[in-house]
Design a protein around this motif. Structure first.
Motif, PDB file in Angstrom:
ATOM      1  N   ASP A  47     -16.559  23.253  31.844  1.00  0.00           N
ATOM      2  CA  ASP A  47     -16.399  21.856  32.239  1.00  0.00           C
ATOM      3  C   ASP A  47     -17.666  21.336  32.910  1.00  0.00           C
ATOM      4  O   ASP A  47     -18.231  22.005  33.769  1.00  0.00           O
ATOM      5  CB  ASP A  47     -15.230  21.708  33.217  1.00  0.00           C
ATOM      6  N   PRO A  48     -18.104  20.117  32.558  1.00  0.00           N
ATOM      7  CA  PRO A  48     -19.269  19.557  33.252  1.00  0.00           C
ATOM      8  C   PRO A  48     -18.924  19.264  34.711  1.00  0.00           C
ATOM      9  O   PRO A  48     -17.798  18.886  35.026  1.00  0.00           O
ATOM     10  CB  PRO A  48     -19.570  18.272  32.484  1.00  0.00           C
ATOM     11  N   LEU A  74     -23.749  17.872  35.426  1.00  0.00           N
ATOM     12  CA  LEU A  74     -24.447  19.139  35.226  1.00  0.00           C
ATOM     13  C   LEU A  74     -23.647  19.972  34.238  1.00  0.00           C
ATOM     14  O   LEU A  74     -22.440  20.163  34.416  1.00  0.00           O
ATOM     15  CB  LEU A  74     -24.601  19.889  36.551  1.00  0.00           C
ATOM     16  N   PHE A  75     -24.309  20.425  33.181  1.00  0.00           N
ATOM     17  CA  PHE A  75     -23.665  21.214  32.142  1.00  0.00           C
ATOM     18  C   PHE A  75     -24.240  22.628  32.160  1.00  0.00           C
ATOM     19  O   PHE A  75     -25.461  22.810  32.152  1.00  0.00           O
ATOM     20  CB  PHE A  75     -23.936  20.606  30.750  1.00  0.00           C
ATOM     21  N   ALA A  76     -23.357  23.618  32.163  1.00  0.00           N
ATOM     22  CA  ALA A  76     -23.789  25.019  32.094  1.00  0.00           C
ATOM     23  C   ALA A  76     -23.918  25.424  30.628  1.00  0.00           C
ATOM     24  O   ALA A  76     -23.153  24.963  29.781  1.00  0.00           O
ATOM     25  CB  ALA A  76     -22.763  25.905  32.790  1.00  0.00           C
ATOM     26  N   THR A  88     -28.173  21.891  32.351  1.00  0.00           N
ATOM     27  CA  THR A  88     -28.742  20.628  31.898  1.00  0.00           C
ATOM     28  C   THR A  88     -28.178  19.542  32.805  1.00  0.00           C
ATOM     29  O   THR A  88     -27.017  19.603  33.201  1.00  0.00           O
ATOM     30  CB  THR A  88     -28.326  20.351  30.438  1.00  0.00           C
ATOM     31  N   ILE A  89     -29.005  18.552  33.106  1.00  0.00           N
ATOM     32  CA  ILE A  89     -28.550  17.407  33.891  1.00  0.00           C
ATOM     33  C   ILE A  89     -28.555  16.174  32.997  1.00  0.00           C
ATOM     34  O   ILE A  89     -29.432  16.020  32.143  1.00  0.00           O
ATOM     35  CB  ILE A  89     -29.424  17.195  35.151  1.00  0.00           C
ATOM     36  N   GLN A  90     -27.555  15.323  33.177  1.00  0.00           N
ATOM     37  CA  GLN A  90     -27.459  14.083  32.397  1.00  0.00           C
ATOM     38  C   GLN A  90     -27.226  12.917  33.346  1.00  0.00           C
ATOM     39  O   GLN A  90     -26.417  13.015  34.270  1.00  0.00           O
ATOM     40  CB  GLN A  90     -26.305  14.169  31.399  1.00  0.00           C
ATOM     41  N   ASN A  91     -27.937  11.820  33.105  1.00  0.00           N
ATOM     42  CA  ASN A  91     -27.748  10.600  33.881  1.00  0.00           C
ATOM     43  C   ASN A  91     -26.550   9.837  33.315  1.00  0.00           C
ATOM     44  O   ASN A  91     -26.557   9.439  32.161  1.00  0.00           O
ATOM     45  CB  ASN A  91     -29.012   9.733  33.818  1.00  0.00           C
ATOM     46  N   LEU A  92     -25.529   9.640  34.140  1.00  0.00           N
ATOM     47  CA  LEU A  92     -24.334   8.899  33.714  1.00  0.00           C
ATOM     48  C   LEU A  92     -24.318   7.461  34.216  1.00  0.00           C
ATOM     49  O   LEU A  92     -23.387   6.718  33.934  1.00  0.00           O
ATOM     50  CB  LEU A  92     -23.068   9.622  34.202  1.00  0.00           C
ATOM     51  N   SER A  93     -25.347   7.073  34.974  1.00  0.00           N
ATOM     52  CA  SER A  93     -25.392   5.733  35.554  1.00  0.00           C
ATOM     53  C   SER A  93     -26.031   4.745  34.585  1.00  0.00           C
ATOM     54  O   SER A  93     -27.148   4.958  34.121  1.00  0.00           O
ATOM     55  CB  SER A  93     -26.192   5.750  36.859  1.00  0.00           C
ATOM     56  N   GLN A  94     -25.311   3.655  34.306  1.00  0.00           N
ATOM     57  CA  GLN A  94     -25.861   2.615  33.444  1.00  0.00           C
ATOM     58  C   GLN A  94     -26.809   1.704  34.208  1.00  0.00           C
ATOM     59  O   GLN A  94     -27.628   1.026  33.612  1.00  0.00           O
ATOM     60  CB  GLN A  94     -24.727   1.771  32.845  1.00  0.00           C
ATOM     61  N   MET A 111     -31.723  16.550  30.397  1.00  0.00           N
ATOM     62  CA  MET A 111     -32.919  17.369  30.578  1.00  0.00           C
ATOM     63  C   MET A 111     -32.488  18.733  31.095  1.00  0.00           C
ATOM     64  O   MET A 111     -31.569  18.834  31.909  1.00  0.00           O
ATOM     65  CB  MET A 111     -33.860  16.699  31.582  1.00  0.00           C
ATOM     66  N   ASP A 112     -33.157  19.772  30.640  1.00  0.00           N
ATOM     67  CA  ASP A 112     -32.908  21.109  31.176  1.00  0.00           C
ATOM     68  C   ASP A 112     -33.431  21.181  32.600  1.00  0.00           C
ATOM     69  O   ASP A 112     -34.501  20.655  32.903  1.00  0.00           O
ATOM     70  CB  ASP A 112     -33.611  22.181  30.331  1.00  0.00           C
ATOM     71  N   LEU A 113     -32.663  21.842  33.464  1.00  0.00           N
ATOM     72  CA  LEU A 113     -33.077  21.997  34.856  1.00  0.00           C
ATOM     73  C   LEU A 113     -33.860  23.283  35.035  1.00  0.00           C
ATOM     74  O   LEU A 113     -33.435  24.335  34.572  1.00  0.00           O
ATOM     75  CB  LEU A 113     -31.847  22.054  35.775  1.00  0.00           C
ATOM     76  N   PRO A 114     -34.995  23.214  35.727  1.00  0.00           N
ATOM     77  CA  PRO A 114     -35.681  24.456  36.102  1.00  0.00           C
ATOM     78  C   PRO A 114     -34.895  25.136  37.234  1.00  0.00           C
ATOM     79  O   PRO A 114     -33.896  24.594  37.716  1.00  0.00           O
ATOM     80  CB  PRO A 114     -37.048  23.970  36.586  1.00  0.00           C
TER      81      PRO A 114
END
Length: 195
Positions: A47-48, A74-76, A88-94, A111-114
């Motif tokens: 689950d994100p 955040l997605f594993a 991975t992080i995703q922007n959900l804000s419009q 984007m992949d997170l370091p």
């Protein structure tokens, strides 16, 4: 008690995401009141993990009207060639941009997170640190509030050193006194010719 019940299992060695927050007005607002500060919580890798203002649609919420209803996710994931759980992080804000180590993400961009990432949205700074584990099905999340901005700690610049100008000379001792009172200036040919 049976020995197999007391042994560590793979699920005991969970990857941990440490999320460290900073906001300039964090001392006068209860913005972190819905976060489980200082304790680790287990989260399913399927689950994100969503962060935002809406406690119904997000896993964790910030009490701040300036934060988007859904701010980020955040997605594993894992790769075939590694045992590490990555994110991975995703922007959900419009409405607002999100930056990851100074790279901007617009709405729905990922984007992949370091292993260590500085995330910025609105006036928030969030330092995410990934601690490796071996578990495949879940990970842990730990929230913390920082007293100083993480960008100050992770900055590559040295604040106590005297700045070096483009000319290679240190300081501003050769400039006219009225110019040095203005603070740091860019050096160009006209300024040097007039002094």
């Amino acid at each position: 008690m049976n020995v197999s019940q007391t042994m560590e299992t793979e699920e005991d060695l969970l990857t941990c995401l440490r999320l460290k927050f900073y906001h300039p007005q964090q001392n006068c607002k209860g913005m972190y009141g819905l976060l489980p500060l200082g304790k680790r919580s287990k989260h399913s890798a399927e689950d994100p993990l969503k962060l935002g203002r809406d406690s119904q649609s997000c896993t964790f919420s910030l009490v701040d009207p300036k934060v988007s209803r859904k701010q980020l996710a955040l997605f594993a994931y894992r790769t075939p060639h590694s045992m590490d759980m990555l994110f991975t992080i995703q922007n959900l804000s419009q409405k607002g941009r999100l930056s990851v180590n100074s790279s901007a993400l617009d709405y729905l961009e990922k984007m992949d997170l370091p292993d260590k990432a500085l995330i910025r949205f609105g006036e928030y700074e969030m330092l995410i640190i990934r601690e490796s584990g071996e578990a495949k099905g879940s990970f842990e999340v730990e929230f913390e509030v920082l007293a100083v901005p993480p960008s100050r700690e992770t900055c590559m610049c040295v604040t106590s050193a005297t700045p070096v100008m483009d000319t290679g000379s240190c300081g501003m001792q050769n400039l006219q006194p009225e110019l040095t009172a203005l603070g740091p200036l860019e050096t160009d040919e006209t300024l040097l010719c007039n002094s």
